[in-house]
Design a protein around this motif. Structure first.
Motif, short mmCIF file in Angstrom:
data_model
loop_
_atom_site.label_atom_id
_atom_site.label_comp_id
_atom_site.label_asym_id
_atom_site.label_seq_id
_atom_site.Cartn_x
_atom_site.Cartn_y
_atom_site.Cartn_z
N GLU A 116 34.92 4.08 54.88
CA GLU A 116 35.99 4.50 55.79
C GLU A 116 35.47 4.71 57.21
N ILE A 117 34.29 5.27 57.33
CA ILE A 117 33.70 5.50 58.66
C ILE A 117 33.44 4.17 59.37
N LYS A 118 32.93 3.21 58.62
CA LYS A 118 32.65 1.91 59.21
C LYS A 118 33.93 1.20 59.62
N ALA A 119 35.01 1.43 58.86
CA ALA A 119 36.26 0.72 59.11
C ALA A 119 37.11 1.36 60.21
N CYS A 120 36.92 2.64 60.46
CA CYS A 120 37.81 3.35 61.39
C CYS A 120 37.57 2.97 62.84
N GLY A 121 36.36 2.58 63.19
CA GLY A 121 36.10 2.13 64.54
C GLY A 121 35.82 3.22 65.54
N ASP A 123 32.38 11.20 67.28
CA ASP A 123 33.77 11.67 67.20
C ASP A 123 34.27 11.70 65.76
N THR A 124 33.36 11.56 64.81
CA THR A 124 33.74 11.47 63.40
C THR A 124 33.15 12.64 62.63
N ALA A 125 33.95 13.28 61.78
CA ALA A 125 33.48 14.40 60.96
C ALA A 125 33.91 14.21 59.52
N VAL A 126 33.08 14.67 58.62
CA VAL A 126 33.40 14.67 57.19
C VAL A 126 33.45 16.13 56.75
#
Length: 304
Positions: free
Chosen positions: A260-265, A270-273
């Motif tokens: 999902e991280i790779k696909a979100c762009g 700016d990405t958190a899990v």
């Protein structure tokens, strides 16, 4: 002597006091330890200390190893219920060990964690001078997360309140998840019955989530059998639709997060899990490392 001691505190200025139930109980017991046969320099046993003492006592009785855990769990629950007779065990040996355990605590000038509430209740019930002092000292009391209180905490709170005390409790019966720790959701549900002049203020606007999330939450909690009732809403708009993902195990879940991280762009910064428990991070870390995704772990320790 107790009357003189209480009166010597009356000149103190109450001010604002912020404490947990147990922290307040420990402070309370420093003043009145002699009422329950201790000195004010007592020690507080943690679970390890309490269990070790129970092990030593149980060794003198015919207690099977398989019953030891049951015994330790019951001792906690029995004190949390203020020695409610309905909680008495079928095995009379348990009660003998319990009595010996409490005698040993006195001999060692110690309280266990449950005593920090349980013994305070006993003191307030048996010493009117002490109870009158606290009735006049705290004119306003606020308790947060009230849905997680147990019987001994509720009794302690009610004994601290006088006729003119303003009592406010904040809680959400739909978030009561600590029954295994002795929490009784019935306490918040029956609060308006115990205090007939109660005013209920429902805080229904959610400032964090979107309508789709809250509609799903409303649909789930509507199935709870006992509720005071509320309807959550948001002014943040409908938001994205909820996706339900089914993974067979934690490793598959970790790889799904990576995908999902790779696909979100988005930029990685700016990405958190977000995870519910620390144990979930290991599979995600392993997947990130296999896929060369740099990460920063916050609020927990890395496995690597």
């Amino acid at each position: 002597e107790m009357k003189e001691r209480v009166f010597s505190f009356i000149g103190e200025r109450p001010g604002l006091l912020l404490k947990t139930f147990h922290s307040f109980g420990a402070t309370f017991l420093r003043r009145y330890a002699e009422c329950v046969e201790r000195k004010d320099n007592f020690v507080i046993y943690d679970d390890h200390d309490s269990n070790h003492l129970l092990d030593l006592i149980a060794a003198n009785y015919s207690v099977q190893k398989s019953d030891l855990k049951k015994l330790k769990r019951w001792v906690k629950q029995y004190k949390q219920s203020l020695e409610d007779e309905s909680q008495l065990p079928d095995d009379p040996v348990f009660l003998e060990i319990y009595q010996e355990y409490n005698k040993s605590l006195i001999n060692y000038n110690a309280f266990d964690f449950e005593d920090l509430i349980f013994q305070c209740v006993r003191i307030l019930e048996n010493n009117q001078y002490v109870a009158d002092y606290y009735h006049n000292r705290y004119l306003h009391i606020l308790v947060d997360e009230y849905q997680d209180t147990n019987m001994s905490q509720e009794r302690f709170l009610s004994l601290l309140c006088g006729d003119d005390t303003s009592l406010v409790v904040v809680g959400d019966e739909d978030q009561s998840i600590y029954r295994f720790r002795g929490a009784e959701v019935e306490l918040i549900l029956k609060f308006p019955e115990k205090y007939p002049d109660t005013e209920i203020v429902r805080l229904e606007e959610n400032y964090r989530s979107t309508e789709n999330i809250l509609n799903a939450a409303n649909a789930v909690i509507a199935n709870n059998r006992a509720r005071l009732g509320k309807t959550l809403f948001s002014n943040k708009g409908a938001g994205s639709k909820i996706r339900l993902i089914r993974n067979n195990d934690e490793n598959e879940e970790g790889d799904y997060v990576t995908k999902e991280i790779k696909a979100c762009g988005y930029d990685l910064k700016d990405t958190a899990v977000l995870v519910r428990i620390n144990a979930q991070t290991r599979a995600i870390e392993e997947s990130f490392r296999r896929n060369r995704i740099p990460y920063l772990l916050i609020g927990s320790l890395s496995f690597y």
